[in-house]
Enzyme design. Structure first.
Site, PDB file in Angstrom:
ATOM      1  CG  ASN A 104      13.669 -53.747  51.464  1.00  0.00           C
ATOM      2  OD1 ASN A 104      13.207 -52.767  52.016  1.00  0.00           O
ATOM      3  ND2 ASN A 104      14.683 -54.437  51.955  1.00  0.00           N
TER       4      ASN A 104
ATOM      5  CD  GLU B 274      15.096 -58.757  53.444  1.00  0.00           C
ATOM      6  OE1 GLU B 274      16.046 -58.064  53.075  1.00  0.00           O
ATOM      7  OE2 GLU B 274      15.082 -59.378  54.540  1.00  0.00           O
TER       8      GLU B 274
ATOM      9  CB  CYS C   7      14.177 -54.275  44.970  1.00  0.00           C
ATOM     10  SG  CYS C   7      15.525 -55.445  44.782  1.00  0.00           S
TER      11      CYS C   7
ATOM     12  CD  GLU D 161      15.230 -50.034  43.920  1.00  0.00           C
ATOM     13  OE1 GLU D 161      14.750 -50.892  44.703  1.00  0.00           O
ATOM     14  OE2 GLU D 161      16.443 -49.846  43.767  1.00  0.00           O
TER      15      GLU D 161
ATOM     16  CB  CYS E 152      19.796 -54.606  42.595  1.00  0.00           C
ATOM     17  SG  CYS E 152      18.209 -55.273  42.044  1.00  0.00           S
TER      18      CYS E 152
ATOM     19  CB  CYS F 185      15.697 -52.390  40.467  1.00  0.00           C
ATOM     20  SG  CYS F 185      14.862 -53.293  41.788  1.00  0.00           S
TER      21      CYS F 185
HETATM   22 ZN   LIG Z   1      16.494 -54.148  43.090  1.00  0.00          ZN
END
Ligand SMILES: [Zn+2]
Length: 140
Positions: A42, A44, A53, A55, A86, A89
Protein backbone atom coordinates in the site's frame (compact mmCIF):
# COMPACT_ATOMS: atom_id res chain seq x y z
CA UNK A 1 5.09 -20.77 -7.25
CA UNK A 2 2.87 -22.16 -4.51
CA UNK A 3 0.73 -20.25 -2.06
CA UNK A 4 3.40 -20.34 0.66
CA UNK A 5 5.90 -18.76 -1.71
CA UNK A 6 3.45 -16.03 -2.63
CA UNK A 7 2.79 -15.31 1.04
CA UNK A 8 6.52 -14.87 1.67
CA UNK A 9 6.85 -12.42 -1.21
CA UNK A 10 3.79 -10.52 0.05
CA UNK A 11 5.25 -10.38 3.58
CA UNK A 12 8.47 -8.89 2.22
CA UNK A 13 6.54 -6.36 0.13
CA UNK A 14 4.55 -5.41 3.22
CA UNK A 15 7.77 -4.22 4.85
CA UNK A 16 8.14 -1.68 2.04
CA UNK A 17 4.62 -0.26 2.48
CA UNK A 18 4.34 3.51 2.69
CA UNK A 19 1.70 3.91 5.37
CA UNK A 20 2.59 6.92 7.55
CA UNK A 21 -1.07 7.80 8.16
CA UNK A 22 -2.81 4.53 8.96
CA UNK A 23 0.35 2.63 10.02
CA UNK A 24 -1.47 -0.35 8.54
CA UNK A 25 0.97 -2.06 6.21
CA UNK A 26 -0.21 -4.53 3.61
CA UNK A 27 1.74 -6.59 1.09
CA UNK A 28 0.58 -8.48 -1.96
CA UNK A 29 2.08 -10.91 -4.45
CA UNK A 30 0.31 -11.47 -7.74
CA UNK A 31 1.06 -14.61 -9.75
CA UNK A 32 0.62 -14.17 -13.49
CA UNK A 33 -0.11 -17.17 -15.70
CA UNK A 34 3.27 -16.47 -17.31
CA UNK A 35 4.81 -17.60 -14.03
CA UNK A 36 6.09 -14.18 -13.07
CA UNK A 37 5.21 -12.72 -9.67
CA UNK A 38 4.51 -9.04 -9.06
CA UNK A 39 4.77 -7.67 -5.54
CA UNK A 40 2.80 -4.73 -4.26
CA UNK A 41 2.40 -2.69 -1.09
CA UNK A 42 0.00 0.00 0.00
CA UNK A 43 1.15 3.52 -0.84
CA UNK A 44 -0.66 6.20 1.14
CA UNK A 45 -0.87 9.91 0.48
CA UNK A 46 -1.63 13.06 2.49
CA UNK A 47 -4.59 13.38 0.14
CA UNK A 48 -6.06 10.13 1.47
CA UNK A 49 -8.08 9.05 -1.61
CA UNK A 50 -4.90 9.24 -3.70
CA UNK A 51 -3.50 6.25 -1.84
CA UNK A 52 -3.52 2.78 -3.37
CA UNK A 53 -3.85 -0.67 -1.83
CA UNK A 54 -1.18 -3.35 -2.11
CA UNK A 55 -3.34 -5.51 -4.38
CA UNK A 56 -3.97 -2.76 -6.92
CA UNK A 57 -0.32 -1.74 -6.75
CA UNK A 58 0.60 -5.29 -7.80
CA UNK A 59 -2.03 -5.35 -10.55
CA UNK A 60 -0.81 -2.03 -11.95
CA UNK A 61 2.78 -3.23 -11.96
CA UNK A 62 1.85 -6.47 -13.73
CA UNK A 63 -0.41 -4.90 -16.35
CA UNK A 64 2.20 -2.26 -17.10
CA UNK A 65 4.62 -5.10 -17.81
CA UNK A 66 2.22 -6.68 -20.31
CA UNK A 67 0.43 -9.19 -18.08
CA UNK A 68 -3.36 -9.59 -18.03
CA UNK A 69 -3.91 -13.19 -16.95
CA UNK A 70 -3.48 -14.15 -13.33
CA UNK A 71 -3.92 -17.31 -11.28
CA UNK A 72 -3.44 -16.18 -7.69
CA UNK A 73 -2.76 -13.25 -5.39
CA UNK A 74 -1.53 -13.37 -1.80
CA UNK A 75 -2.44 -10.58 0.61
CA UNK A 76 -0.71 -10.18 3.98
CA UNK A 77 -1.58 -7.74 6.75
CA UNK A 78 -1.28 -7.61 10.53
CA UNK A 79 -4.91 -8.51 11.03
CA UNK A 80 -6.71 -10.67 13.57
CA UNK A 81 -7.80 -13.13 10.88
CA UNK A 82 -6.57 -13.59 7.32
CA UNK A 83 -6.28 -10.17 5.61
CA UNK A 84 -9.13 -9.63 3.16
CA UNK A 85 -9.00 -7.34 0.10
CA UNK A 86 -11.18 -4.23 0.22
CA UNK A 87 -14.15 -3.83 -2.07
CA UNK A 88 -12.32 -1.74 -4.66
CA UNK A 89 -9.56 -4.34 -4.94
CA UNK A 90 -12.13 -7.12 -5.29
CA UNK A 91 -13.62 -5.26 -8.24
CA UNK A 92 -10.21 -4.68 -9.81
CA UNK A 93 -9.27 -8.35 -9.44
CA UNK A 94 -12.62 -9.42 -10.94
CA UNK A 95 -11.70 -7.45 -14.07
CA UNK A 96 -8.97 -10.01 -14.69
CA UNK A 97 -10.82 -13.14 -13.66
CA UNK A 98 -13.31 -14.26 -11.05
CA UNK A 99 -11.40 -17.57 -10.89
CA UNK A 100 -8.25 -16.02 -9.41
CA UNK A 101 -7.26 -17.61 -6.08
CA UNK A 102 -7.06 -15.04 -3.28
CA UNK A 103 -4.66 -16.21 -0.59
CA UNK A 104 -5.50 -14.16 2.47
CA UNK A 105 -2.93 -14.29 5.27
CA UNK A 106 -1.76 -12.49 8.38
CA UNK A 107 1.49 -12.26 10.33
CA UNK A 108 0.41 -15.02 12.73
CA UNK A 109 0.31 -17.52 9.91
CA UNK A 110 -3.44 -17.76 9.47
CA UNK A 111 -4.30 -18.46 5.84
CA UNK A 112 -7.60 -18.64 3.99
CA UNK A 113 -7.87 -19.28 0.25
CA UNK A 114 -10.96 -18.25 -1.68
CA UNK A 115 -11.68 -17.21 -5.23
CA UNK A 116 -12.50 -13.72 -6.41
CA UNK A 117 -16.01 -14.95 -7.23
CA UNK A 118 -16.44 -15.86 -3.55
CA UNK A 119 -15.40 -12.37 -2.43
CA UNK A 120 -17.51 -10.54 -5.00
CA UNK A 121 -20.53 -12.64 -6.01
CA UNK A 122 -22.37 -11.34 -9.04
CA UNK A 123 -19.49 -9.05 -9.95
CA UNK A 124 -20.02 -6.46 -12.64
CA UNK A 125 -17.50 -7.17 -15.38
CA UNK A 126 -16.88 -6.25 -18.99
CA UNK A 127 -19.09 -9.18 -20.00
CA UNK A 128 -22.06 -7.24 -18.61
CA UNK A 129 -21.49 -4.45 -21.08
CA UNK A 130 -22.75 -4.52 -24.64
CA UNK A 131 -20.16 -5.49 -27.28
CA UNK A 132 -20.51 -2.07 -28.86
CA UNK A 133 -19.52 -0.47 -25.56
CA UNK A 134 -16.26 -2.38 -25.52
CA UNK A 135 -17.07 -5.22 -23.17
CA UNK A 136 -13.54 -5.86 -21.97
CA UNK A 137 -11.11 -8.29 -23.46
CA UNK A 138 -11.00 -11.25 -21.12
CA UNK A 139 -13.13 -14.32 -21.85
CA UNK A 140 -15.14 -16.18 -19.18
ZN1 LIG B 1 -7.93 -2.51 -1.54
Amino acid sequence: MDHAGLIEIARAARERAYAPYSRFKVGAALLARSGRVYAGCNVENASYPAGICAERCAVAKAVSEGESEFSAIAVVGDTEGPCAPCGICRQVLAEFGTDIDVVMANLKGDVKVVRVEDLLPGAFTGRDMSPTAGGGTREG
